[in-house]
Design a protein around this motif. Sequence first.
Motif, PDB file in Angstrom:
ATOM      1  N   GLN A 167       0.798  -1.198   0.035  1.00 57.11           N
ATOM      2  CA  GLN A 167      -0.030   0.054  -0.017  1.00 57.11           C
ATOM      3  C   GLN A 167       0.902   1.385  -0.058  1.00 57.11           C
ATOM      4  O   GLN A 167       1.724   1.260   0.677  1.00 57.11           O
ATOM      5  CB  GLN A 167      -1.017   0.075   1.135  1.00 57.11           C
ATOM      6  CG  GLN A 167      -2.039  -1.090   1.285  1.00 57.11           C
ATOM      7  CD  GLN A 167      -2.890  -1.082   2.216  1.00 57.11           C
ATOM      8  OE1 GLN A 167      -2.985   0.135   2.958  1.00 57.11           O
ATOM      9  NE2 GLN A 167      -3.886  -1.906   2.497  1.00 57.11           N
ATOM     10  N   SER A 168       0.511   2.050  -0.989  1.00 57.51           N
ATOM     11  CA  SER A 168       1.211   3.569  -0.974  1.00 57.51           C
ATOM     12  C   SER A 168       0.322   4.758  -0.009  1.00 57.51           C
ATOM     13  O   SER A 168      -0.633   4.856  -0.349  1.00 57.51           O
ATOM     14  CB  SER A 168       1.416   4.002  -2.340  1.00 57.51           C
ATOM     15  OG  SER A 168       1.912   3.089  -3.135  1.00 57.51           O
ATOM     16  N   ALA A 169       1.257   4.898   0.961  1.00 53.42           N
ATOM     17  CA  ALA A 169       0.594   5.886   1.836  1.00 53.42           C
ATOM     18  C   ALA A 169       0.916   7.211   1.159  1.00 53.42           C
ATOM     19  O   ALA A 169       1.973   7.403   0.610  1.00 53.42           O
ATOM     20  CB  ALA A 169       1.272   5.981   3.214  1.00 53.42           C
ATOM     21  N   ALA A 170      -0.220   8.321   1.544  1.00 55.60           N
ATOM     22  CA  ALA A 170       0.015   9.599   0.660  1.00 55.60           C
ATOM     23  C   ALA A 170      -0.604  10.448   1.786  1.00 55.60           C
ATOM     24  O   ALA A 170      -1.563  10.303   2.455  1.00 55.60           O
ATOM     25  CB  ALA A 170      -0.929   9.584  -0.298  1.00 55.60           C
ATOM     26  N   ALA A 171       0.093  11.619   1.730  1.00 59.95           N
ATOM     27  CA  ALA A 171      -0.155  12.773   2.488  1.00 59.95           C
ATOM     28  C   ALA A 171      -0.527  13.955   1.741  1.00 59.95           C
ATOM     29  O   ALA A 171       0.263  14.450   0.848  1.00 59.95           O
ATOM     30  CB  ALA A 171       0.920  13.435   3.553  1.00 59.95           C
ATOM     31  N   GLU A 172      -1.698  14.561   1.950  1.00 64.04           N
ATOM     32  CA  GLU A 172      -2.123  15.621   1.326  1.00 64.04           C
ATOM     33  C   GLU A 172      -2.090  17.022   2.310  1.00 64.04           C
ATOM     34  O   GLU A 172      -2.114  16.932   3.557  1.00 64.04           O
ATOM     35  CB  GLU A 172      -3.668  15.503   1.010  1.00 64.04           C
ATOM     36  CG  GLU A 172      -3.565  14.372   0.098  1.00 64.04           C
ATOM     37  CD  GLU A 172      -5.085  14.219  -0.530  1.00 64.04           C
ATOM     38  OE1 GLU A 172      -6.067  15.079  -0.376  1.00 64.04           O
ATOM     39  OE2 GLU A 172      -5.586  13.084  -1.212  1.00 64.04           O
ATOM     40  N   PHE A 173      -1.740  18.278   1.474  1.00 59.59           N
ATOM     41  CA  PHE A 173      -1.898  19.376   2.192  1.00 59.59           C
ATOM     42  C   PHE A 173      -2.037  20.549   1.297  1.00 59.59           C
ATOM     43  O   PHE A 173      -2.106  20.479   0.064  1.00 59.59           O
ATOM     44  CB  PHE A 173      -0.316  19.724   2.572  1.00 59.59           C
ATOM     45  CG  PHE A 173       0.720  19.583   1.694  1.00 59.59           C
ATOM     46  CD1 PHE A 173       1.163  20.775   1.238  1.00 59.59           C
ATOM     47  CD2 PHE A 173       1.278  18.261   1.323  1.00 59.59           C
ATOM     48  CE1 PHE A 173       2.197  20.654   0.282  1.00 59.59           C
ATOM     49  CE2 PHE A 173       2.344  18.436   0.476  1.00 59.59           C
ATOM     50  CZ  PHE A 173       2.754  19.620  -0.142  1.00 59.59           C
ATOM     51  N   SER A 174      -2.446  21.644   1.570  1.00 62.88           N
ATOM     52  CA  SER A 174      -2.709  22.863   0.892  1.00 62.88           C
ATOM     53  C   SER A 174      -1.836  23.917   1.032  1.00 62.88           C
ATOM     54  O   SER A 174      -1.338  24.021   2.063  1.00 62.88           O
ATOM     55  CB  SER A 174      -3.979  23.565   1.222  1.00 62.88           C
ATOM     56  OG  SER A 174      -4.203  23.818   2.672  1.00 62.88           O
ATOM     57  N   PHE A 175      -1.247  24.681   0.066  1.00 62.87           N
ATOM     58  CA  PHE A 175      -0.299  25.669   0.244  1.00 62.87           C
ATOM     59  C   PHE A 175      -0.774  27.255  -0.196  1.00 62.87           C
ATOM     60  O   PHE A 175      -1.714  27.051  -1.158  1.00 62.87           O
ATOM     61  CB  PHE A 175       1.073  25.243  -0.252  1.00 62.87           C
ATOM     62  CG  PHE A 175       0.755  24.853  -1.987  1.00 62.87           C
ATOM     63  CD1 PHE A 175       1.131  26.088  -2.732  1.00 62.87           C
ATOM     64  CD2 PHE A 175       0.656  23.837  -2.513  1.00 62.87           C
ATOM     65  CE1 PHE A 175       0.985  25.852  -3.970  1.00 62.87           C
ATOM     66  CE2 PHE A 175       0.512  23.656  -3.822  1.00 62.87           C
ATOM     67  CZ  PHE A 175       0.559  24.665  -4.571  1.00 62.87           C
ATOM     68  N   ALA A 176      -0.133  28.102   0.396  1.00 63.79           N
ATOM     69  CA  ALA A 176      -0.707  29.402  -0.359  1.00 63.79           C
ATOM     70  C   ALA A 176       0.692  30.237  -0.014  1.00 63.79           C
ATOM     71  O   ALA A 176       1.426  30.288   0.895  1.00 63.79           O
ATOM     72  CB  ALA A 176      -1.724  30.059   0.265  1.00 63.79           C
ATOM     73  N   ARG A 177       0.983  31.325  -0.987  1.00 61.81           N
ATOM     74  CA  ARG A 177       2.315  32.207  -0.810  1.00 61.81           C
ATOM     75  C   ARG A 177       1.778  33.260   0.134  1.00 61.81           C
ATOM     76  O   ARG A 177       0.630  33.889   0.439  1.00 61.81           O
ATOM     77  CB  ARG A 177       2.373  32.889  -2.268  1.00 61.81           C
ATOM     78  CG  ARG A 177       3.583  33.839  -2.044  1.00 61.81           C
ATOM     79  CD  ARG A 177       3.829  34.456  -3.564  1.00 61.81           C
ATOM     80  NE  ARG A 177       4.194  33.310  -4.594  1.00 61.81           N
ATOM     81  CZ  ARG A 177       5.331  32.909  -4.720  1.00 61.81           C
ATOM     82  NH1 ARG A 177       6.364  33.401  -4.101  1.00 61.81           N
ATOM     83  NH2 ARG A 177       5.631  32.080  -5.833  1.00 61.81           N
ATOM     84  N   ASP A 178       2.911  33.196   1.077  1.00 62.91           N
ATOM     85  CA  ASP A 178       2.901  34.465   1.900  1.00 62.91           C
ATOM     86  C   ASP A 178       2.725  35.955   1.388  1.00 62.91           C
ATOM     87  O   ASP A 178       3.484  36.301   0.552  1.00 62.91           O
ATOM     88  CB  ASP A 178       3.953  34.661   2.973  1.00 62.91           C
ATOM     89  CG  ASP A 178       4.024  35.257   4.204  1.00 62.91           C
ATOM     90  OD1 ASP A 178       2.958  35.611   4.222  1.00 62.91           O
ATOM     91  OD2 ASP A 178       4.712  35.024   5.094  1.00 62.91           O
TER      92      ASP A 178
END
Length: 572
Positions: free
Chosen positions: A555-566
Amino acid sequence: MRVPVPAGLLVREARLDGKAVSLVPGERGKSGTHVSALLSHAGRSVLLLDVDVAVTSSAGDESLALPATESGVTRASVQLPRQGVDLRVGGGMLSEKSEADGATKWLAYARGNEALTFTWRRKTEDHHVELPLRLRGSLTQLTSLAEDSTSVYAEANFEIVQGAAREIKIQLPEKITINQVSGAMVADWEMKNGELAVTFLEPVEHSARFVITGESRLPRDGIIDIPLLRLENTERDEGGVAVEVLGAGEIKGQKIQGLEEADATDLGELVASRQSPALVAFRARSGDAGATRSLSVNVARYDQQPVLVANIEEARYQVLLSTDGKELVQARYAIRNNQRNFVKVTLPAGATVWSVALEGKPVRPGQSPDGSLLLPLEKSRGSDDAPAFAVEILYLTKATAWEEKGREKVTLPALDLPISRTGLLLYYPPLFHVSAEAGTFRLQDYQNPTSAVLEPPASGPTGMMGGMGGGMGPGIAVSNAAPTSGKQFDRLEQFAQLQSADKDLKKETATQTLLDSYRGKSSAGRVTGILPINVSFPAFGPSIYLVSELTGENQSAAAEFSFARDKKGGVR
């Protein structure tokens, strides 16, 4: 210096270093018969005394007693002008005995604090060994029923009541093959005509013991007749038999004749030391040695379920993200292994492997037909629990470039082993804000690895094993205790740190270049081939720490996140 002569000796002549010497009476208050020799100078001296010692007789025994001396060790050599005598020594130990030229010589050592006594008498003929053999025996047998074979262990003990035993015979069932007979007095053994004949090194007059090891081919389950070993030519036959089932199975019932149920501890250490949960024990009924005995058991077998022979007790990842979509991933695994040769690692599509290490040493991975990597593993060398060891892989993969804001998904490698717990340390560009999304991973304060093999070295940034939990390259350094928080750095402060790190890097590079030049010159002519290199993980920028548990195999674990420029552009 006075040298006291032992009391009770009649001294006829005394010589000191070959010269006659006079003996003087002992000190005042001492007995008048106690005399001493005087030494007038320092050094080593030899005092030779010619003495008379009385020989006493009583009830056919003659004895000679030498009084105790004040020395720590006393040696006495006695010669008797005849042969054929039996000797007993009291107050010491007999060291040598020989008979030659019609005389018998003895050499004994005394304890020094008591008289040394020699007692002898004429040797009498002993016809005990010529009498008909009478013996009693005890045989304890353990039968271990495995899936494919059956092991038989037996411990035989004999007590000689009359005569002397030169050979012992044991009746063997048809289904048993003997592999080994071991014992202190065993000279040889032979299987012939359904009997096991054990020959001793010399005739045994008192007792003997030996252990028999054999095997048999019995059914896997169902009603099984246990082959029993029996002693021959004994007046009394004692002992017992025990049966154990190895593997997934149990004894549902038994049928016995000439035996009675007993506790395993009653049959001695051979049976009491067994740890099998399916074990039954029986004791032989007292009576005639020729009594009929038989034992059959009903064995039920169950299908064994597969269990893990290898496991990843902890996985640690460091991921360095860049705004142009590059992802550098350092994966480290604490693995316990008993049987596996390789662990199969499936990297994300398009990944390029930079380096692989086993226990900190670079290795070359293999490649399976489906394109996955095969990383070598260490195996345990004993029956104890396998120790953990570290496997590390560093690879580079490509993702989409970052814009003003968006979402990103970091897909981790899939392994054909289950992972108990996973820690992910994510480094991102300082000009962005990053927040983790709900999913397999959850946000948590940084913690050091629970597996000791994954602990970062305390000495700092050297080699592939560094970097987990600490900044290992130029740029914004991260302490060994914990990674940096997600707060933005002041741009001026960041620039100053970069300048300082750049100067340190130039010095370190110059030193390393000089060292490599020296090594290249000194090792000329000793090239061993092209070896893989160690690559350090360049920890840079702020970070967040994510954890998850119980990742299944493949199984391939995956981490999701959101980003925004400062919006402040990195300045306050």
